[in-house]
Design a protein around this motif. Structure first.
Motif, PDB file in Angstrom:
ATOM      1  N   PRO A   3       7.875   2.537 -11.890  1.00  5.33           N
ATOM      2  CA  PRO A   3       9.338   2.597 -12.076  1.00  5.33           C
ATOM      3  C   PRO A   3      10.504   1.688 -10.806  1.00  5.33           C
ATOM      4  N   ASP A   4      10.242   1.734 -10.638  1.00  2.50           N
ATOM      5  CA  ASP A   4      10.879   0.915  -9.163  1.00  2.50           C
ATOM      6  C   ASP A   4      10.223   0.042  -8.340  1.00  2.50           C
ATOM      7  N   GLU A   5       9.073  -0.499  -9.543  1.00  2.00           N
ATOM      8  CA  GLU A   5       8.375  -2.101  -9.000  1.00  2.00           C
ATOM      9  C   GLU A   5       8.070  -1.859  -8.039  1.00  2.00           C
ATOM     10  N   ARG A   6       7.005  -1.132  -7.837  1.00  2.00           N
ATOM     11  CA  ARG A   6       6.298  -0.638  -6.708  1.00  2.00           C
ATOM     12  C   ARG A   6       4.958  -0.199  -6.625  1.00  2.00           C
ATOM     13  N   TRP A   7       3.823  -0.956  -5.919  1.00  2.00           N
ATOM     14  CA  TRP A   7       2.946  -0.014  -6.152  1.00  2.00           C
ATOM     15  C   TRP A   7       2.737   1.174  -4.987  1.00  2.00           C
ATOM     16  N   ARG A   8       1.892   2.093  -5.893  1.00  2.00           N
ATOM     17  CA  ARG A   8       2.835   3.626  -5.712  1.00  2.00           C
ATOM     18  C   ARG A   8       1.295   4.508  -6.520  1.00  2.00           C
ATOM     19  N   ILE A   9       0.360   5.243  -5.420  1.00  2.00           N
ATOM     20  CA  ILE A   9      -0.786   6.598  -6.293  1.00  2.00           C
ATOM     21  C   ILE A   9      -0.263   7.781  -5.792  1.00  2.00           C
ATOM     22  N   ARG A  10       0.590   8.495  -6.431  1.00  2.00           N
ATOM     23  CA  ARG A  10       0.921   9.521  -6.086  1.00  2.00           C
ATOM     24  C   ARG A  10      -0.904  10.371  -5.154  1.00  2.00           C
ATOM     25  N   ARG A  11      -1.394  10.908  -4.138  1.00  2.00           N
ATOM     26  CA  ARG A  11      -2.208  11.852  -3.999  1.00  2.00           C
ATOM     27  C   ARG A  11      -1.757  12.979  -3.292  1.00  2.00           C
ATOM     28  N   THR A  12      -2.055  14.138  -3.673  1.00  2.00           N
ATOM     29  CA  THR A  12      -2.928  15.359  -2.785  1.00  2.00           C
ATOM     30  C   THR A  12      -3.497  15.093  -1.701  1.00  2.00           C
ATOM     31  N   LEU A  13      -3.144  16.532  -0.182  1.00  2.00           N
ATOM     32  CA  LEU A  13      -3.503  16.249   0.665  1.00  2.00           C
ATOM     33  C   LEU A  13      -5.517  16.169   0.159  1.00  2.00           C
ATOM     34  N   ASP A  14      -5.477  17.357  -0.396  1.00  2.00           N
ATOM     35  CA  ASP A  14      -6.804  17.545  -0.422  1.00  2.00           C
ATOM     36  C   ASP A  14      -7.633  16.357  -0.947  1.00  2.00           C
ATOM     37  N   GLU A  15      -6.636  15.258  -1.476  1.00  2.00           N
ATOM     38  CA  GLU A  15      -7.522  14.178  -1.837  1.00  2.00           C
ATOM     39  C   GLU A  15      -7.519  12.972  -1.217  1.00  2.00           C
ATOM     40  N   VAL A  16      -6.680  13.136   0.293  1.00  2.00           N
ATOM     41  CA  VAL A  16      -6.569  11.800   1.412  1.00  2.00           C
ATOM     42  C   VAL A  16      -7.635  12.274   2.623  1.00  2.00           C
ATOM     43  N   ASP A  17      -8.710  11.193   2.783  1.00  2.00           N
ATOM     44  CA  ASP A  17      -9.490  12.048   3.918  1.00  2.00           C
ATOM     45  C   ASP A  17      -8.630  12.832   5.042  1.00  2.00           C
ATOM     46  N   PRO A  18      -9.240  14.082   5.713  1.00  2.00           N
ATOM     47  CA  PRO A  18      -8.715  14.789   6.134  1.00  2.00           C
ATOM     48  C   PRO A  18      -8.595  14.157   7.758  1.00  2.00           C
ATOM     49  N   ASN A  19     -10.301  13.718   8.113  1.00  2.00           N
ATOM     50  CA  ASN A  19     -10.162  12.969   8.950  1.00  2.00           C
ATOM     51  C   ASN A  19      -8.400  11.677   9.218  1.00  2.00           C
ATOM     52  N   TYR A  20      -8.129  11.159   8.706  1.00  2.00           N
ATOM     53  CA  TYR A  20      -6.741  10.106   8.389  1.00  2.00           C
ATOM     54  C   TYR A  20      -5.719  11.241   8.413  1.00  2.00           C
ATOM     55  N   LEU A  21      -5.380  12.394   8.739  1.00  2.00           N
ATOM     56  CA  LEU A  21      -4.591  13.219   7.866  1.00  2.00           C
ATOM     57  C   LEU A  21      -4.253  14.077   8.958  1.00  2.00           C
ATOM     58  N   GLN A  22      -5.754  13.926  10.267  1.00  2.00           N
ATOM     59  CA  GLN A  22      -5.509  14.622  12.013  1.00  2.00           C
ATOM     60  C   GLN A  22      -4.953  13.792  12.684  1.00  2.00           C
ATOM     61  N   ALA A  23      -5.564  12.509  12.525  1.00  2.00           N
ATOM     62  CA  ALA A  23      -4.904  11.142  13.545  1.00  2.00           C
ATOM     63  C   ALA A  23      -3.274  11.125  13.100  1.00  2.00           C
ATOM     64  N   LEU A  24      -3.104  11.285  11.869  1.00  2.00           N
ATOM     65  CA  LEU A  24      -1.904  11.020  11.092  1.00  2.00           C
ATOM     66  C   LEU A  24      -0.941  11.816  12.361  1.00  2.00           C
ATOM     67  N   LEU A  25      -0.915  13.293  12.637  1.00  2.00           N
ATOM     68  CA  LEU A  25      -0.374  14.595  13.201  1.00  2.00           C
ATOM     69  C   LEU A  25      -0.428  13.820  14.660  1.00  2.00           C
ATOM     70  N   ARG A  26      -2.036  13.471  14.939  1.00  2.00           N
ATOM     71  CA  ARG A  26      -1.779  13.381  16.328  1.00  2.00           C
ATOM     72  C   ARG A  26      -1.522  11.958  16.786  1.00  2.00           C
ATOM     73  N   PHE A  27      -0.822  10.763  15.791  1.00  2.00           N
ATOM     74  CA  PHE A  27      -0.361   9.507  16.408  1.00  2.00           C
ATOM     75  C   PHE A  27       1.402  10.117  15.811  1.00  2.00           C
ATOM     76  N   GLU A  28       1.310  10.674  14.658  1.00  2.00           N
ATOM     77  CA  GLU A  28       3.177  10.486  14.667  1.00  2.00           C
ATOM     78  C   GLU A  28       3.582  11.876  15.200  1.00  2.00           C
ATOM     79  N   ASP A  29       2.644  12.672  14.727  1.00  2.00           N
ATOM     80  CA  ASP A  29       4.249  14.104  14.911  1.00  2.00           C
ATOM     81  C   ASP A  29       3.073  15.297  14.991  1.00  2.00           C
ATOM     82  N   LYS A  30       2.431  15.785  16.540  1.00  2.00           N
ATOM     83  CA  LYS A  30       1.696  16.679  16.955  1.00  2.00           C
ATOM     84  C   LYS A  30       2.571  18.284  16.232  1.00  2.00           C
ATOM     85  N   ARG A  31       3.610  18.212  16.581  1.00  2.00           N
ATOM     86  CA  ARG A  31       3.919  19.736  16.303  1.00  2.00           C
ATOM     87  C   ARG A  31       4.674  19.691  14.957  1.00  2.00           C
TER      88      ARG A  31
END
Length: 241
Positions: free
Chosen positions: A49-77
Motif C-alpha cells: 500500500p505504501d508503494e514498496r516491494w516488501r514481503i513479510r517473513r517470520t524468523l523461521d522462514e529466514v536462513d538462521p545463518n543470516y540471523l546469526q550474522a546479523l546479530l553478531r554484526f549489528e547488535d550482539k547483545r
C-alpha cells in the motif's frame, strides 16, 4: 531525598508514556500482496500500500545463518538490552573521541528499527527520542517480534524493503537459504542503501562493502578464512532481477 523523589516521578512519567503513546504507525502498514502457484512458490508480487516491494517473513522462514550474522554484526547483545545498549554507546563514544569524528553510532537493532519506521533529522534531540521509542518498543513487543519487524523494513535502495524482497530482487530466490556472499551483501547494502544499490556504476563500491562485511564476520568467528576467500571471489549483482 528530593533528587530521589524527582527520579521516581520521572520514571513514573516515562512508564506512563511507554503505554499511553501509540507505537510508530508504520509498523502496522500492509505488505506486498503475493500471488502463489499451487505448490506454494511465488508467481507474482504486487506493490505494498505504501508503494514498496516488501514481503513479510517470520524468523523461521529466514536462513538462521543470516540471523546469526546479523546479530553478531549489528547488535550482539540484542537479546539482553532494553532498546539501548550502554556498553555499545560507551564504546562508540570512545571511538568517536579517538578518531576525532563520528565513526560509530552505537545504535541497537531496536533503535535502527525506529529510524526505519519513523525517520528524523540526525540530531541529538532525535537520538533521545529514538532511545525512548526503542525502549517503548522493547516493552510492548517481544524480541522476536522486533527482529521480524527489523528484517521486514530493512532498506535496500529505492522502494525495495525487507530481507525477502531484497533476496528475490538481488539473487532470484528467497531468504530461506543464503550463501555467505549473499548474507554479506544483505548486511552491507542497508548501511548505505542509495550508494550501494546494485548497478554497473556501483559494482566496485558494492564489492568493497561486501568484502568488508565478510572480513568483519570472519574476525568475529562467523566464517573460516577459506569460506571468506571463496565468497570474495564471487561477483556482485549489477542489477535487480
Amino acid at each position: 531525598r528530593l533528587g530521589l523523589i524527582l527520579c521516581l516521578v520521572a520514571l513514573g512519567m516515562s512508564e506512563i508514556l511507554v503505554w499511553a503513546l501509540p507505537l510508530p504507525a508504520r509498523l502496522g502498514v500492509g505488505d506486498s500482496p503475493v500471488l502463489v502457484y499451487r505448490d506454494g512458490s511465488i508467481a507474482h508480487v504486487l506493490l505494498a500500500p505504501d508503494e514498496r516491494w516488501r514481503i513479510r517473513r517470520t524468523l523461521d522462514e529466514v536462513d538462521p545463518n543470516y540471523l546469526q550474522a546479523l546479530l553478531r554484526f549489528e547488535d550482539k547483545r540484542f537479546r539482553y538490552h532494553l532498546g539501548v545498549d550502554p556498553i555499545a554507546v560507551l564504546r562508540a563514544s570512545l571511538s568517536n573521541i579517538t578518531a576525532g569524528k563520528v565513526v560509530s553510532g552505537g545504535s541497537t537493532i531496536t533503535m535502527q528499527l525506529v529510524r526505519m519506521v519513523e525517520p528524523r533529522p540526525r540530531r541529538i534531540g532525535s537520538k533521545i527520542i529514538e532511545s525512548f521509542r526503542a525502549y517503548q518498543i522493547e516493552r510492548q513487543l517481544t524480541k522476536d517480534e522486533i527482529l521480524e519487524a527489523y528484517i521486514r523494513f530493512l532498506p535496500f535502495g529505492g522502494n525495495l524493503e525487507g530481507i525477502e524482497a531484497a533476496s528475490r530482487g538481488l539473487f532470484g530466490h528467497g531468504a530461506d537459504a543464503l550463501a555467505p556472499d549473499e548474507i554479506a551483501l544483505l548486511l552491507a547494502i542497508p548501511q548505505r542503501p542509495s550508494a550501494l544499490r546494485p548497478g554497473q556504476a556501483t559494482a566496485e563500491r558494492l564489492r568493497e562493502a561486501r568484502d568488508r562485511v565478510l572480513g568483519r564476520l570472519q574476525s568475529l568467528g562467523h566464517w573460516t578464512s577459506e569460506a571468506t576467500e571463496t565468497a570474495r571471489a564471487l561477483p556482485v549483482p549489477t542489477r535487480l532481477r
